[in-house]
Structures are given as C-alpha cells and as structure tokens.
Design an enzyme around this catalytic site. Structure first.
Site, PDB file in Angstrom:
ATOM      1  N   ASP A 176       0.782  -1.235   0.000  1.00  0.00           N
ATOM      2  CA  ASP A 176       0.000   0.000   0.000  1.00  0.00           C
ATOM      3  C   ASP A 176       0.812   1.284   0.000  1.00  0.00           C
ATOM      4  O   ASP A 176       0.371   2.295  -0.541  1.00  0.00           O
ATOM      5  CB  ASP A 176      -0.965   0.005   1.201  1.00  0.00           C
ATOM      6  CG  ASP A 176      -2.103  -0.989   1.015  1.00  0.00           C
ATOM      7  OD1 ASP A 176      -2.549  -1.163  -0.135  1.00  0.00           O
ATOM      8  OD2 ASP A 176      -2.549  -1.588   2.008  1.00  0.00           O
TER       9      ASP A 176
ATOM     10  N   TYR B 157      -9.902  -0.481   3.101  1.00  0.00           N
ATOM     11  CA  TYR B 157      -9.325  -0.669   4.426  1.00  0.00           C
ATOM     12  C   TYR B 157      -8.897   0.648   5.054  1.00  0.00           C
ATOM     13  O   TYR B 157      -8.417   1.535   4.359  1.00  0.00           O
ATOM     14  CB  TYR B 157      -8.089  -1.576   4.332  1.00  0.00           C
ATOM     15  CG  TYR B 157      -8.279  -2.898   5.026  1.00  0.00           C
ATOM     16  CD1 TYR B 157      -8.228  -2.987   6.408  1.00  0.00           C
ATOM     17  CD2 TYR B 157      -8.518  -4.055   4.309  1.00  0.00           C
ATOM     18  CE1 TYR B 157      -8.420  -4.198   7.048  1.00  0.00           C
ATOM     19  CE2 TYR B 157      -8.713  -5.276   4.936  1.00  0.00           C
ATOM     20  CZ  TYR B 157      -8.657  -5.335   6.314  1.00  0.00           C
ATOM     21  OH  TYR B 157      -8.847  -6.529   6.941  1.00  0.00           O
TER      22      TYR B 157
END
Lengths: 726, 726
Positions: free
Chosen positions: A369, A457
């Site tokens: 990420d 998320y």
C-alpha cells in the site's frame, strides 16, 4: 445467425447503446478533472460527510490554514506549498519536460540533507540548500530527479535498471476506473449482471508481478461494484469481472469475466453511515465522556513541526508515501536535564497485504500500500472528536498533484495527550510488612495519529510516547473488508467450507482470508549514531543434582550481531530473546551499555512460499526483525519503485549482502503482522483490531526516569458541567 | 579457647544481648496482634500513606461503607460481613474446633450453588440456602469444611490425601517474619552484617517443594532487608541469609548464612515516595488531564455486585484468593435486544513466578501467588485518582481473618469507563471513489481493576469490556523487583556477566531474571453451557503452475477438539491458529456456529525442565491454552492446596485424563507469560509493563454490533474550567 439469434443480438446491442448513453448522462461521479482533484484535496470540507447530522464549526485547533506563505524552519521540514510551486516551475522549463509529449509527477518530496549535516544543525542555524526529490514519468519512462531549489538545477537519474514503477498518482488511479466504461463488452456484462451503469463504482487494483504479462508496461486491474442503495459498495461486488487496463495508454487490454452466475449481494444492512440508520434502531449506549485538560495542553508544536511534550522532543511531518515521519526523537535525561538521542527517523516503510485465494479474480491481490498507493496520499482529513479526542492538535499535509500543483490535505495528522486511567507505576505495602505506603502515578501519553483509507481498508497508525521513555507504535485496522461474491446463502450449502477461501459473512458475501504486514523503518540512534544490535537469548540450563535442588533455570546469553545475517530474526516463543539496540561506547554508571529494546507485540509471520512472486516482492516480511547499516537509499522495504516490481530492491536483498553492522549507524526494521480470517462482526464495517510494538529504554537511564513525577490530586482536576447546563 | 577468643566471644555475646534488648525496645513495627491486623484491614485509612502531601476527603463514591447489615441479593454474592460472623460462630461451637488446641481459618468463601441452579435463578427468586466453604487448619491438620448457614450444619472433609497446604493466613505470615529475631545466631549475623535490628524488615517467602525437606511440615523461608534510610527496603537485601521457619510451631529450623561478604546496597535513590523526593528534583512534566463524564456514569451497580453498562451485564465480586471474579457476563444482542451468555465465570486462577538463580538463597523462589499468598488478600485499597480515574466506582472486599472475624478491605476493586481517544470503527472514502464519506466512532470501554501487592511486586488486573462484545484481560506488572546483593559495583568487575543471573541495576544490586505466568480460568458459556473448542489452523497450500499464477496461499482448516489432549495448545508463530469456543448447536442466519475466540497477546512460555519440581507444581504453564470439561472442583490451576504441593492436583494432571470436551460445558484456560530480564529503569520501582489477551466474538453477532452507535458531537461534551478558576 438465425432470426431469433439476430433479434437477440440486436436487442442486446440496443440495450447497451441505451445504457451507454444513459450512463454518460447519469454517471454517479464525473470523470476527474485536475481542478476536481485539487478541489477535493485542498478543501477538507469536501471530504467530510454531507450526511452528518450537525455541522461542526472549525475550532481554533482545526481552522483551515493558509499555507501560501509557509517557510521551512528546520532541515527536515517537508516541502512547503511555495516550494512545491517552485519545483513545478523549475521542472516545466526543464528540457526533459518541455520536450515531452506526456509527463506526470508521481512524488515530490523533500530531499533530506545528509544525516551528518542534520545532526550538526542547531535551531537558529541557516538551513541547508533546499532540494526536492521528484519521481516522474516522462514519455513513459520513470526518472528520479533532484531539484535544487536554490540553484534551480535538475539532476536526472534514469531508472531503466529497475523492474518496478513509481507510486501511482491519484489522477491516473481515478482515470483508470473510468476506462472499462469505454468498452462495450464490459458494459454488456454489467448490464447482463443486472447492474445499472449509473450504479457502478470501480476500484483500481494494483496487479503485482507474476511473469511476462506484468512486465514492460504499467498495468492496473479494475473491478467494479454496485452502489445501488448503499454507500458501502464494497459489499456488492460484481464478482469475477476483472478488467486489465494499461495505465499509460488508458486502454482495456483484457476482460476476464468468470462470475456471471454469481448474484450481486443485497444492499440491505450494509450502509454504515449514521444518517442511514433508522432512528429507532440507533443504539445510544453511553453518556458523553471526554478527555479534558483544563489548563491546556502540555505540548507545543514549534515552527509547525517540532513537537515538545513532557520529556520528549521530536520532529513530525506528514509524508505522501509513509504517512507520517517521526524524526530526531530525543528524550530528556532526568539526571542531567539534557536531551539524548533515541531515534533519528521512524516511519511506516511498506505494507504487504496478500489475499489467500488463488482464483482468477483474486490471486493478484497482494497489495503493497505505501509504494503502490501512497500511504500518506490515502490519509484523509481526520474527523475531530471521533478520530482524535477533543484535546487534539491537527497538522496538515502539503502534497503535489500529478501536474505538480501543490494541494493541502488538512487535518491529516493529529497529536494529543491520552489518559485512559492507566497506571505509570505503583506500589502498596501490604499488611505483612505493616508499612503505610500507597504510591501510584497515573500514566499519560502523547499520541501522534494518522488514518489511511487505502480504498476499503482503514489503517490507523499511532506513535505513542510515554514519559518513561517508551515509544509504542500501534497499528489499528478498521474500514471495510474486500469481499467476494458467491452463490451460497448459507454455510449448509457448502460441501467443503475451506474452499470458500474465507467466511460466509452474509448471503452471497465471502470475507476472504488475508494477511496484513506493516514494516517499520526505525533508524535508532541511541545516544549517537553508532550502535550495535544485541540479542539477549534466554536458554534453559540444567543443574546437576549436587548443584541445586532446582533441575533447571534460564540463563541470558548476549550476542552482538556482527553482520546483517546475524540480525535476521524469526521470533520464537520457545527460543525467546530480547532485542537491544545499544551504544557500545556508552555505559551507565554501573557499566551496562545504554540501549533501547524492541518489544514485539502480538504478530503474525508470512507463511507464503519464498519463491511465490508476491512473497519475493514482499520479502521484507521473511523475518520479523532485520538490521541494516544506514544507507540513505535504503528506506523503502519493498524498494523505491514498487508497482509491478520483481523484488530485486527489497530489504531482504539488501540484508543478504551481509554487511557489517557492529558499532555502526544502523537501522532496525520491524514487521507487525495480522492474519485476518473475517467473521460476521466485520460486516458491513470492521471494529478496529490493533497490534503494537514497543521501543523501550533498557539501561538507557540510570534508574526509573519518572520516579519524581507527582501523583494526581483532586485540586488540579477540572470542574466540568454538562454542555446542556453550561 | 584462648583469652582473645574468649574476649571476642564475650564481646559478641554482649553485643547480641544489647542488640536484642534494643530491638525489643525499638522495633520498627510491633509484633502483630489480632486487633492490629483487623485495624489495618478494616480501616482503609490505615493503608493509605501518611506521607501523601494532602489529605483527600472521601468523595461519595469512596465513602467508607458500613457492611454490618449487608445482605446477599444474588446466588453468587460473596459472603457478607454478618454471614462471616455467623460462620465463625457456627464453627466455634463445632466439636472439631471446640476440642482443638489450635486452629485457624485459611479461607472463608461462599460455596457457590450448583451452576445449573444459578443458571435457572432469576432476579426476584428466593436465594438458595447460603453455604460457606472454609479451609481450616485444626491441630495441624488441614480440613475443607462446608458450613450451611441455614441449618448450621458443618460437613468436614479430610485432606490428608493432598500433599499441599492451604493459603497462608496474613497473621501467620506476619508472625513468621518475627521468628528469626528470637534466634541468637540470626541476630548475631544481622549485627555482623552491620544492620541495626531496629532497621530490619523481613519477608515470608513460600518454600515450594523440592523433596523430603519440604514434606510433612508447613514451612516458610524468611529473608530480611535493611529499612535504614528508605522505605524501599527491597533494594537493601541482607544477601544469602535465609531462615527456615516452621509455620505451625513458629520455630527456626535452619539458618543458611552464605552472603557475609556481600555488602548491603546503599539506600540512596531508592525511596520512591513523593514526599521523599527533593522538591527541586520533582518533575512536573504535565498539566492536569482527566476523563470527564458531565452527565454521570453510563453504568450502574445493582445490589452491590451486578454491573450493567452499555450492552453488558455481569456479576462482579472481590475474592480473597482470585482477586476478582467476573460471573455471568452477558451481552445484549443489538438485533433481538436480548442478553446472550458469554462467560459463566472468569478469574485469575493461579500465578507462577520462578526466579532464575539456582543458588542457595534463590532457587526456591518459584511463587504461586494466588494459592500461597491469596491474590485478593494482597490487594490493598486502591488510590483514587491514581490507581483509577476520577470517574471510578469502588467496591469493597469483605474477608475473614484467621480467627474468623470478618474485616473489610475498602476500595479494593474499581470500575470505570475509559476513553483514551481510540477509534471503535472508521471509514473515510478517498479521492479515487469521490464519495464524501467520513464515519468514525469513538471507542469507550468499561474497566474493572484491582491491584495486588504480593510483597514487592504489584499486579494490576484489568477486565475491560468493549461495546463490540470484546473482553480484554490485561495484566500490568509494577512495584518493586526482588533483588540480590552482590559485591560488584560495576559490570567491568564481572568476568562472566551471564553468571550474575540478572542485571547489575545499581552498585551491589542485581535484578534477578524471572518469569511471570498468570493463568486465567474462563468458563465460557457461548449462548448456553454446552460448547466446543474449535481450532482454525492456517496452513500453506501449494498451487500447481496451471492452477494459478500464485505458488501458494493460506487455507483455514477447522478441527473440533474431541478430548482434552486435543486442546493442549502451544502457540506457534509459524503454525498459526485461531482458537474458538463455539456453540455447535446454534448458528447464525448464514450458518456459522456462534462463537468467541481467544486472541493471545504477547506472551512467554515456561522453558523450565518439565521434571523440575517447580515446573511440576506450575505445570499449568506447560501449555498456553487448555480446555477442560466443567468440574466445580477444578478451579485452581495449581491445585486447591498449593503451599508445598507436589503438583498432583494441577490443571496439567486433570487435562491428562483426556476427558471428552466436544459439545460439553467446557472451561478455557489461558496463561499470559512474561520473561523479565530487569534493567536499570526498573530501579528502584518499575514502570508498568502490560500484556493482555482478548475474548472476541466470532460469528457471535449477525453483524457488527456497534454499527448503530452515534458519533461524538461537540454539544454533548462537557464544559470544563481549571479547578483554580472554579
């Protein structure tokens, strides 16, 4: 083609044509324009929910700041808004850009001065020449550039030797989600699935690298969801439909469509917004509760970035890739009154999030990420009173859009003092000794927080400073699961539940098993830069019967790591060690080397095959602990250019060079891990799950550094009344 | 004997005689009388430091309660003060006691009614006949008695078959510390060591069991310290001097005196009291901070023991051995509004604290604090504002002295709502999707706390309830190290530092390496009593190249434990599992069995030889997790009678019977562990170190149970001013 077939074909084509027309007229969100993106990013109000019940007037701590005249005060201060504008202007006149047909800036960051210079710098000294590091794509080539803001000189480094590509820009990610709509096959499928194109929400999913397909071109996979009747489209996947898009040409390369028979899960009970709850179902479980500081905060933030609290001082800055960076953390010695170095730099270096489903639409989901999406770019404005308590201070991030225009992410980081009612230390004497002793000190800490929403998320990153010298780094996971559509509505329909690759969370919804690894870069400088890594291993010793009535005891054996491989650590419950970063040249009064120890919390280890492509790219998770010699180019555990990288520039590769690390400037790396087998409680949005690790002084102080702090007394505490009665 | 020898002998004897006389005249604390002990115990003011700077008037929540007319309201309510008085009266007229020459009550507790009865009981129903379980020593024999408070009937069970002895009484522990002073050899040694007898503080240390020496008589080892110039006598050991005392006859059996050459460490910098700090050295690091609830608490405590907060309800009581017991914890289902069973009973069952030094004065230090000392007996009154925040509610403990007289330990347990600024759940949409979403809910929890001071060490036990259904059990370690005297003043004098068995903390002071294990009894009743233990194991699966571009992924395999041995678990980072207690007969809407999972936190495993006597006694630490079928006699993991036990009545022995546990009323056991290698920061008093584990709903609710809770809004929060301006 017989007549019926032709009619069917004609009808379908007509449907698609109408749908396409309808789509463009009713798009749920418009295709992005640079100004939209800037608008979003510069205006925090944009990012606040329109659905909140009441508007909150910005309080003095949360006023929108004008950054137009910001100037740097410290060598580590991030690029200011005017500096980013200057970088843009310098580059636009540079030959590379002026002659290009296309270019985009993927990151624009301060190039920190050499560590040796920063360590010598003192408040009031002139700043070193300010430089920016820019990662750019120019005519489909990646470049790392150094821009000298004083001389306006630009140095260009070619990166053709790297397999990977830069962090994606927000603009190209957003644009990629629109590409499939230009494709008739895609639109036909959507209609066939019963989804109105106006209800479509698509996500740009990094592809990883699995071989030839992912080489020599920048790719993205787009998967889509239905937003009908819920903002929580993540719970309504159009399963099995994956569109491979060329990020540079914005063309559809391939459509994989394998889930036609899988229904789209229902919207009912998926919307999590407070405004979407039925009033009679709202659960007001608790009366108001608040952390109150009647005399104000105990910390200051000098020159926008230098945080001073209790016995701590550190430099804090938002970062597009890392989220936040804590630099030059120093703690005051209670005996000498002097600040002592603890950590030169600490930040979230990389994340690795492999999903555990080998099928077509899922195998590639092995996100990194920070390097792929930008952990800081995805950190939105915090929600005052809920993301942070009322007593929080907020800090803005200033970043560059793809065209180099600076924008402000307001309230991206918060800083606050926390008191949960915990105890810093205590002792009561008991009736046996008969002494009348009851000494207790409350525990108050300083928390630095940001929350990154990487699509579904949400990662909450806390750096928590304690007055006893401990730094706790905590990662909280919340937000929304990435789920898989299924025909199953009940587990009793499933013959082999383990082949679901997850848990049936609701009708037609599987929460797929996945891991999260968050790797931290921790450039410890314990009382100076040259440190050693010491393992204190506890092992069973056996006694002979004559020696002792005890048959066994544990003995601590210390080993200093000579080279990097000595410091590649897999944690073992039955072979426990402490992990110290010590200064071998500095000892306490009684002769112990001063140090800080890494205290792992609950963690998880990656169990993937070491030769599995995602694990090669995420090889920084092969161990929980690593130590490398300081090297300014080795900061990103997954490599500088992470998208589609092949793993040749990871922490694991650097560490295997096995360089000497004894009594050197060393960097400690620690990976927090989570195995996540979803459960129904995670639907439709997950209660936060946290894990943490500590950096704890070990023989760093001569004695308990908070021995002399006073207890709480009633007369110091605030006098409060309910808001209604005020 | 020549003249010089005679003179030396005479001089020494004279010294001792003078010292003895002087001792009795200037004893630092008087020998105990029953009334003293009661005084101490009934009056919380007794236990508060006389050295605190300001007196605190008791607030309404902390008023001293009169328990003289307490009556039980719930079948699980502890014995009331009048009930204990009744037990005493019944026993005093019982033949066993009336005809005895000596007797003492080692514990007087409620005998809880059968679980089946309690489960059927509803508020308003009449109570079942109240009974007490008494463990008594009568004429040097241990007995377990049942006293029926209604019929006044007494049932006597002989315990001759047990190797161990009951929990020591406070009275005999205190008395034991005085025994050595009656011994001339002992006093001579003290004087020879340069310690004034008036400066002596001695501790009663349980001996453990190592063979014949510890069999067939009740023993205690007494070691002493100098209190000169400090209340922190623990830092001034008279090293190597151990007096073996018969607990029944109060006679010195043996004196081991091996540390004559070891100096007593200096008192300087050991006193931790606020009043003992030099004013100019006081570190006032922080401005006041407080948790405030302007509209009052959100919980009630009905009938003194039934706690109702948010969606939770549970019965709470202090316990002399366990500290606190949480019973019948139920959580309200947000869909049905009904309370659902989670845990029938949870408490700290036993502790095991082995020190890692095999030498004469240290090998035996392998404490089992609950069974030997009484974890609740050692829990002193909490310090309001410091042990618990201002908004805390306090609960008293009512216990029996050795002669059966009831006494009150006021403010022994606190209950409070905690808000640390944390996030219960959140999601922000990011610029990619362009949706304006920012939904965040603050996390507020309810904490139940007690702090036991087992001589030097302080254990803080927190039961923390979350609105999302999670229960976190946290153990904090603070207080003071048990240290060893040494001649060394600097590590550079030590040729083999690992043979110190610890860390040199200050001149002449070694912090000895030790472990802490805290074993919890968790009688889970997930939606009813009959449950199963399910392991969800994550294992790597390999893919063939044709199957998937991925080489590997993790698959979850579920196994239900059939018998106890299937549920003996050693945690492994590289062979991870989730551990669920499920109700196999109850499923969610989509067919998952409802459950709660045990989530281990950071822990440590005991590495001692399984045949080492202390490890046999502490065999409940051989695994981190165990599951046993419910058996009302199996509550204390180290056995009912722990002092000098030989390990034949431990959890490990019960579990090895390998009884069926599938779809039965089962009890889960979990052990939190700590390896403690002391460091200088632990001197002279330790900053708290914590570890925790969670009981977390897993497919227990149909979905996130706190979806519908509202966010914080400014208008609900209190309006506060500094106390000075009020």
């Amino acid at each position: 083609m017989d007549t019926r077939s032709f009619l069917r074909f004609f009808f379908l084509t007509l449907c698609i044509a109408v749908a396409l027309l309808f789509t463009w007229a009713h798009l749920p969100y418009g295709p992005p324009y640079a100004s939209d993106l800037l608008d979003c990013s510069t205006n925090s109000a944009w990012c606040s929910s329109k659905n909140r019940l009441q508007s909150k007037p910005p309080s003095p701590t949360r006023r929108l700041r004008d950054h137009a005249s910001d100037t740097p005060h410290h060598p580590l201060d991030p690029l200011t808004l005017p500096e980013i504008t200057a970088v843009r202007s310098i580059l636009s006149s540079h030959a590379l850009f002026a002659s290009s047909s296309s270019h985009a800036l993927h990151s624009v960051d301060l190039q920190e001065p050499d560590k040796s210079l920063v360590l010598r710098w003192h408040h009031g000294d002139p700043l070193f020449p300010r430089k920016a590091t820019v990662v750019a794509r120019v005519d489909d080539m990646s470049h790392v550039l150094t821009v000298d803001l004083t001389t306006r000189e630009v140095t260009v480094e070619d990166t053709a030797s790297h397999s990977g590509y830069p962090t994606m820009t927000l603009e190209e990610m957003t644009a990629a989600t629109w590409v499939p709509l230009m494709n008739a096959d895609f639109n036909r499928t959507i209609v066939q699935r019963g989804v109105d194109l106006t209800d479509l929400a698509c996500l740009p999913l990094s592809t990883g690298w699995y071989g030839k397909v992912e080489e020599k071109r920048r790719l993205i996979k787009v998967q889509c969801y239905s937003t009908k009747d819920t903002v929580n489209f993540y719970m309504r996947p159009i399963e099995g439909l994956t569109v491979l898009v060329d990020l540079d040409t914005k063309q559809v390369l391939e459509i994989s469509d394998k889930g036609g028979s899988i229904p789209i899960p229902k919207a009912a009970n998926t919307d999590y917004r407070y405004s979407a709850q039925k009033p009679n179902q709202v659960l007001k479980l608790l009366k108001p509760i608040s952390i109150e500081q009647p005399n104000g905060r105990s910390f200051t933030v000098e020159d926008d970035h230098l945080v001073k609290w209790a016995n701590w001082e550190f430099h804090l800055k938002p970062d597009a890739r890392a989220g936040v960076i804590v630099s030059q953390a120093k703690v005051r010695d209670p005996n000498t009154g002097e600040f002592r170095d603890v950590m030169y730099k600490g930040f979230t270096s990389e994340l690795f999030v492999p999903y555990m489903d080998p099928t077509d639409a899922w195998y590639f989901k092995t996100y990194m990420d920070a390097g792929e999406y930008g952990f800081g770019l995805q950190a939105m404005s915090l929600d005052p009173l809920n993301d942070c308590p009322r007593n929080a201070y907020y800090m803005d991030g200033v970043f560059a859009a793809a065209d180099g225009t600076p924008y402000v992410r307001s309230n991206m980081v918060c800083v606050f003092e926390s008191y949960a009612g915990d105890i810093a230390w205590r002792h009561t004497e008991c009736p046996i000794t008969g002494m009348q002793i009851r000494e207790v000190r409350p525990k108050v800490t300083l928390v630095v927080r940001m929350a990154a929403s990487v699509a579904n998320y949400d990662y909450i990153i806390d750096w928590e400073f304690q007055t006893d010298g401990l730094i706790r780094v905590k990662v909280g996971l919340s937000g929304i699961l990435m789920v898989k559509g299924t025909s199953y509505e009940n587990v009793n329909q499933v013959s082999s539940p383990e082949n679901l690759h997850g848990t049936l969370l609701s009708e037609n919804v599987i929460g797929v098993i996945h891991d999260h690894y968050v790797t931290f870069y921790l450039d410890m400088d314990v009382d100076g830069s040259d440190n050693s890594f010491l393992k204190v291993n506890l092992r069973r010793e056996q006694n002979s019967p004559n020696e002792s009535p005890r048959k066994s005891y544990l003995k601590a054996t210390k080993t200093v790591a000579k080279t990097e491989k000595d410091a590649q650590v897999k944690l073992k419950l039955y072979d426990p060690s402490e992990f110290h970063v010590i200064n071998p040249t500095k000892r306490t009064r009684v002769g112990n080397p001063v140090g800080y120890k890494l205290v792992p919390g609950g963690t998880a280890a990656s169990l993937l095959d070491l030769d599995d492509p995602p694990q090669k790219r995420g090889a920084f998770t092969n161990n929980q602990i690593w130590v490398t010699p300081y090297n300014r180019s080795e900061q990103w555990a997954g490599g500088l250019l992470v998208c589609q990288s092949q793993g040749e520039d990871t922490l694991a590769v650097w560490s295997d060079r096995d360089r000497p690390i004894e009594n050197k400037d060393i960097v400690l790396w620690y990976t927090l891990g989570f195995h996540h087998i979803p459960c129904q409680e995670d639907f439709p949005i997950m209660p936060t799950v946290s894990s943490s690790f500590d950096l704890k002084p070990v023989n760093f102080f001569e004695s308990n550094p908070i021995l002399r702090t006073p207890p709480n007394v009633e007369t110091d505490l605030p006098v409060c009344v309910a808001a209604a009665s005020a």
